[in-house]
Design a protein around this motif. Structure first.
Motif, PDB file in Angstrom:
ATOM      1  N   ALA A   1       4.416  -5.463  -3.684  1.00 43.43           N
ATOM      2  CA  ALA A   1       3.474  -4.665  -2.886  1.00 43.43           C
ATOM      3  C   ALA A   1       3.120  -3.333  -3.703  1.00 43.43           C
ATOM      4  CB  ALA A   1       3.797  -4.131  -1.372  1.00 43.43           C
ATOM      5  N   GLY A   2       3.876  -2.487  -4.553  1.00 42.63           N
ATOM      6  CA  GLY A   2       3.755  -1.651  -5.253  1.00 42.63           C
ATOM      7  C   GLY A   2       3.051  -0.413  -4.309  1.00 42.63           C
ATOM      8  N   ASP A   3       2.007   0.261  -4.922  1.00 42.96           N
ATOM      9  CA  ASP A   3       1.308   1.310  -4.145  1.00 42.96           C
ATOM     10  C   ASP A   3       0.781   1.039  -2.918  1.00 42.96           C
ATOM     11  OD1 ASP A   3       1.999   2.943  -6.328  1.00 42.96           O
ATOM     12  OD2 ASP A   3       0.268   3.018  -7.495  1.00 42.96           O
ATOM     13  N   ALA A   4       0.421  -0.212  -2.479  1.00 50.37           N
ATOM     14  CA  ALA A   4      -0.124  -0.716  -1.148  1.00 50.37           C
ATOM     15  C   ALA A   4       0.764   0.029  -0.118  1.00 50.37           C
ATOM     16  CB  ALA A   4      -0.320  -1.910  -1.211  1.00 50.37           C
ATOM     17  N   LEU A   5       2.144   0.157  -0.156  1.00 52.96           N
ATOM     18  CA  LEU A   5       3.055   0.454   0.880  1.00 52.96           C
ATOM     19  C   LEU A   5       3.304   2.045   0.751  1.00 52.96           C
ATOM     20  CD1 LEU A   5       5.877  -1.855   0.550  1.00 52.96           C
ATOM     21  CD2 LEU A   5       4.095  -2.007   2.076  1.00 52.96           C
ATOM     22  N   ASN A   6       3.014   2.375   1.994  1.00 52.79           N
ATOM     23  CA  ASN A   6       3.687   3.790   2.280  1.00 52.79           C
ATOM     24  C   ASN A   6       5.177   3.881   2.682  1.00 52.79           C
ATOM     25  OD1 ASN A   6       3.910   3.324   5.102  1.00 52.79           O
ATOM     26  ND2 ASN A   6       1.884   4.555   5.426  1.00 52.79           N
ATOM     27  N   GLU A   7       5.827   4.867   2.973  1.00 52.96           N
ATOM     28  CA  GLU A   7       7.048   5.033   3.206  1.00 52.96           C
ATOM     29  C   GLU A   7       7.746   4.161   4.395  1.00 52.96           C
ATOM     30  OE1 GLU A   7      10.810   8.319   4.801  1.00 52.96           O
ATOM     31  OE2 GLU A   7       8.783   9.046   3.689  1.00 52.96           O
ATOM     32  N   GLY A   8       6.455   4.340   5.503  1.00 54.85           N
ATOM     33  CA  GLY A   8       6.803   3.333   6.901  1.00 54.85           C
ATOM     34  C   GLY A   8       6.575   1.819   6.535  1.00 54.85           C
ATOM     35  N   GLY A   9       5.871   1.597   5.872  1.00 58.88           N
ATOM     36  CA  GLY A   9       5.804   0.068   5.276  1.00 58.88           C
ATOM     37  C   GLY A   9       6.819  -0.325   4.515  1.00 58.88           C
TER      38      GLY A   9
ATOM     39  N   ASN B   1       9.990   0.835   4.768  1.00 60.25           N
ATOM     40  CA  ASN B   1      11.006   0.862   5.633  1.00 60.25           C
ATOM     41  C   ASN B   1      10.886  -0.277   6.722  1.00 60.25           C
ATOM     42  OD1 ASN B   1      12.122   3.424   4.634  1.00 60.25           O
ATOM     43  ND2 ASN B   1      10.784   4.541   6.546  1.00 60.25           N
ATOM     44  N   LEU B   2       9.702  -0.722   6.878  1.00 62.39           N
ATOM     45  CA  LEU B   2       9.512  -1.874   7.628  1.00 62.39           C
ATOM     46  C   LEU B   2      10.130  -3.120   6.996  1.00 62.39           C
ATOM     47  CD1 LEU B   2       8.374  -3.605  10.262  1.00 62.39           C
ATOM     48  CD2 LEU B   2       6.336  -3.680   9.095  1.00 62.39           C
ATOM     49  N   VAL B   3       9.725  -3.338   5.753  1.00 61.14           N
ATOM     50  CA  VAL B   3      10.170  -4.322   5.000  1.00 61.14           C
ATOM     51  C   VAL B   3      11.643  -4.175   4.867  1.00 61.14           C
ATOM     52  CG1 VAL B   3      10.414  -5.257   2.507  1.00 61.14           C
ATOM     53  CG2 VAL B   3       8.083  -4.624   3.513  1.00 61.14           C
ATOM     54  N   SER B   4      12.265  -3.148   4.943  1.00 62.26           N
ATOM     55  CA  SER B   4      13.881  -3.180   4.661  1.00 62.26           C
ATOM     56  C   SER B   4      14.405  -3.614   5.997  1.00 62.26           C
ATOM     57  CB  SER B   4      14.178  -1.661   4.248  1.00 62.26           C
ATOM     58  OG  SER B   4      13.867  -1.422   3.223  1.00 62.26           O
ATOM     59  N   VAL B   5      13.730  -3.315   7.223  1.00 62.91           N
ATOM     60  CA  VAL B   5      14.159  -3.810   8.405  1.00 62.91           C
ATOM     61  C   VAL B   5      14.151  -5.153   8.632  1.00 62.91           C
ATOM     62  CG1 VAL B   5      13.890  -3.536  11.021  1.00 62.91           C
ATOM     63  CG2 VAL B   5      14.112  -1.231   9.444  1.00 62.91           C
ATOM     64  N   LEU B   6      12.747  -5.497   8.211  1.00 63.18           N
ATOM     65  CA  LEU B   6      12.662  -6.996   8.329  1.00 63.18           C
ATOM     66  C   LEU B   6      13.680  -7.647   7.443  1.00 63.18           C
ATOM     67  CD1 LEU B   6       8.865  -7.116   8.236  1.00 63.18           C
ATOM     68  CD2 LEU B   6      10.338  -7.607  10.237  1.00 63.18           C
ATOM     69  N   ALA B   7      14.065  -7.467   6.073  1.00 62.37           N
ATOM     70  CA  ALA B   7      15.102  -8.056   5.522  1.00 62.37           C
ATOM     71  C   ALA B   7      16.224  -8.131   5.891  1.00 62.37           C
ATOM     72  CB  ALA B   7      14.857  -7.407   4.112  1.00 62.37           C
ATOM     73  N   GLU B   8      16.811  -7.056   6.601  1.00 61.74           N
ATOM     74  CA  GLU B   8      17.957  -6.805   7.376  1.00 61.74           C
ATOM     75  C   GLU B   8      18.123  -7.718   8.208  1.00 61.74           C
ATOM     76  OE1 GLU B   8      18.797  -2.774   8.342  1.00 61.74           O
ATOM     77  OE2 GLU B   8      18.491  -2.088   6.332  1.00 61.74           O
ATOM     78  N   ASN B   9      17.157  -7.973   9.398  1.00 58.09           N
ATOM     79  CA  ASN B   9      17.327  -8.820  10.307  1.00 58.09           C
ATOM     80  C   ASN B   9      16.698 -10.309  10.218  1.00 58.09           C
ATOM     81  OD1 ASN B   9      17.892  -6.888  12.132  1.00 58.09           O
ATOM     82  ND2 ASN B   9      16.070  -5.958  12.145  1.00 58.09           N
ATOM     83  N   ARG B  10      16.471 -10.266   8.761  1.00 55.76           N
ATOM     84  CA  ARG B  10      16.194 -11.958   8.329  1.00 55.76           C
ATOM     85  C   ARG B  10      14.634 -12.406   8.987  1.00 55.76           C
ATOM     86  NH1 ARG B  10      21.713 -14.673   8.943  1.00 55.76           N
ATOM     87  NH2 ARG B  10      21.692 -12.989  10.283  1.00 55.76           N
ATOM     88  N   ARG B  11      13.762 -11.350   9.018  1.00 51.22           N
ATOM     89  CA  ARG B  11      12.381 -11.603   9.645  1.00 51.22           C
ATOM     90  C   ARG B  11      11.341 -11.310   8.669  1.00 51.22           C
ATOM     91  NH1 ARG B  11      15.348 -13.863  13.283  1.00 51.22           N
ATOM     92  NH2 ARG B  11      15.473 -13.012  15.298  1.00 51.22           N
TER      93      ARG B  11
END
Length: 178
Positions: A66-74, A76-86
């Protein structure tokens, strides 16, 4: 699929609330649509489904793609989704986010399918009437379908207004066969 919708809803709402709090609805919309597009690529789908990769590795790879398309919140969302297998829910989350955004902004995307092309004045008149009916700003997309014979079919979300000749003939046939 109802299950995906149910699983994605809390993430979409959380992202929407974060976007509202930071006053960056458009930025969140862009990053979610980017993530959805990336996640639907065949290679990325295999990566997401790979049980041998850790959640952190999957998240890191998506964040890099995603590169520069992601801000810190985005990110973090990816990390949470990965942790929860979502991570596979990204497309559904993006879709639900857009529905919430349209509701907040009082806008509606309307698809008008017509038997014939509509002039600019007809489109404007139709958009004005639909804006009044739906109590929100309407963005029209017009498609031509000659099989309608005449009239139009209007779709906005779950609402369908069938004013086509084909639709009226089908209703008449149904009434006669009842």
């Amino acid at each position: 699929m109802a299950e995906l919708s149910t699983l994605a809803r809390p993430y979409a709402k959380a992202a929407f609330n974060a976007a509202l709090d930071s006053k960056h609805l458009d930025a969140w919309s862009t990053q979610l649509s980017t993530l959805a597009a990336i996640s639907q690529h065949e290679t990325v789908e295999r990566l997401i489904a790979n049980p041998e990769l850790s959640a952190a590795d999957k998240a890191k790879t998506l964040q890099q793609l995603a590169g520069d398309a992601l801000n810190e919140g985005g990110s973090n969302l990816v990390s949470v989704l990965a942790e929860n297998r979502r991570l596979a829910l990204l497309a559904e989350i993006s879709e639900q986010f857009e529905v919430l955004k349209a509701e907040q902004e009082k806008t509606a995307d309307v698809l008008v399918t017509s038997a014939f092309s509509l002039s600019d004045s007809q489109q404007k008149t139709l958009a004005d009437k639909l804006t009044a009916k739906f109590s929100r700003q309407v963005q029209l997309t017009v498609e031509i379908d000659e099989s309608l014979l005449g009239g139009v079919v209007i779709r906005s979300g779950d609402t369908v207004i069938d004013g086509s000749v084909r639709g009226k003939l089908a209703k008449l046939a149904e009434a006669m066969n009842s």
